[in-house]
Design an enzyme around this catalytic site. Structure first.
Site: not given
Length: 363
Positions: A68-69, A142, A189, A225, A307
């Site tokens: 998400a970052t 969060n 996650h 990739t 975080c």
């Protein structure tokens, strides 16, 4: 170990692991290669993309990212010129990014929130005017679990011809995503999938400048990739969320009610009503959180966002809702979900409460 840190990460679902294993053990082809093994890997990625998209609006496409970052950075940096409006309790992935853009000359407005953690819509209406390029707001906070009025903010954004970015990391698969967002960031996650993969949903007709330059493997312009294993794990976790959504929410609501009834002498941070029930941010006056965590090392809970756990700063979210630095540092976050039993939650809460009361007696 009793695990109560679901906002930091969720346990990996067995179904997600099983979906990943073939691509880790024997099927190693690059999904962007034209040969048969590459096409098989690409097909697995396509299945995962559909599974992830099934929990999102229909009028857009999913681009896989490293998390998400990256998705939030891509959305914030990829829009055209103009003002960015966000709010004070956003994740650091948004607030730090807009601060970096501010240093480059971009106009940024940070909206205040009330003591319930909800954004001030009157201040939003004053700030979201023509010249605004993007409005960014998370769906579920969060740290304190409050649910923001994303739909109302999207209407204000569109009235000003701006785009709406929703950080849905904590809400994806759990609470409905309102109509209106043009960009939605999610992470595997947080829904019992693997770490290292996320996605940005982009509404049809919206284009972004690339954040990463290279092969442009994703149709929306993201280069790099893709890992079939990570994508397959994400897809399996999303499929499971769709199947278990009602049961999971009922279980979490039951746990939340039991927890709130158990906690005496603790204050709930943020709104009691407009919240995701699997996140309880609570405080007790004078609590030494570091000592509490040291004494209860077999219980995994949090003092705030994972975080920012090493920053030494008190929570910007708790300060934004009006708590003093001392009150913010006396708060803990209890996160629970699918794999949490009521017995282990009650055991953990009783031990946390007893340890906190013992601190008060010895003070």
């Amino acid at each position: 170990m009793i695990y109560l840190d679901y906002q930091a990460t969720t346990p990996l679902a067995p179904e997600a692991l099983q979906a990943m294993l073939p691509w880790l053990q024997s099927q190693h082809a690059n999904p962007h290669s034209a040969h048969a093994p590459g096409r098989a890997a690409r097909a697995a990625v396509a299945v995962a993309r559909d599974q992830v998209a099934a929990l999102l609006p229909e009028n857009g496409d999913v681009s896989f990212t490293s998390g998400a970052t990256e998705a939030l950075n891509w959305a914030l940096k990829g829009v055209g010129p103009g003002r960015i409006v966000t709010q004070a309790t956003e994740h650091a992935a948004v607030l730090d990014t807009v601060e970096a853009l501010r240093t480059q000359g971009r106009e940024v407005v940070i909206l205040p929130v009330g003591d319930d953690g909800i954004v001030d819509l009157e201040a939003a209406a004053e700030a979201i005017t023509p010249g605004t390029a993007l409005v960014a707001c998370m769906l579920v906070n969060n740290e304190i679990g409050t649910i923001q009025p994303v739909g109302a903010l999207a209407k204000l954004a569109h009235q000003a011809s701006a785009l709406m970015l929703c950080d849905a990391v904590q809400g994806y698969g759990r609470v409905p995503i309102p109509d209106g967002p043009d960009l939605i960031a999610i992470s595997a996650h947080k829904i019992h999938g693997p770490k290292g993969v996320g996605a940005l949903w982009i509404r049809d007709g919206v284009s972004l400048d690339p954040l990463l330059h290279g092969g442009g493997q994703e149709a929306a312009g993201r280069s790099g990739t893709l890992s079939p294993a990570l994508c397959a794990g994400f897809g399996a976790a999303a499929k499971l969320m769709a199947e278990r959504r009602d049961a999971d929410m009922a279980h979490v609501a039951t746990l939340c009610a039991a927890a709130l009834a158990r906690l005496d002498g603790w204050h709930l941070n943020g709104s009691r009503e407009a919240r995701y029930p699997g996140n309880l941010n609570i405080r007790r006056e004078g609590l030494d959180v570091a000592r509490l965590m040291s004494e209860l090392r077999d219980i995994a809970f949090s003092a705030g966002s994972a975080c920012a756990s090493g920053s030494g700063r008190s929570s910007h979210v708790l300060r934004a809702i009006g708590l003093t630095d001392r009150q913010a540092r006396s708060s803990i976050r209890i996160g629970f979900g699918r794999c949490t039993s009521q017995e282990e939650l009650m055991t953990a809460l009783d031990r946390i409460d007893a340890a906190a009361r013992a601190q008060a007696v010895s003070a």
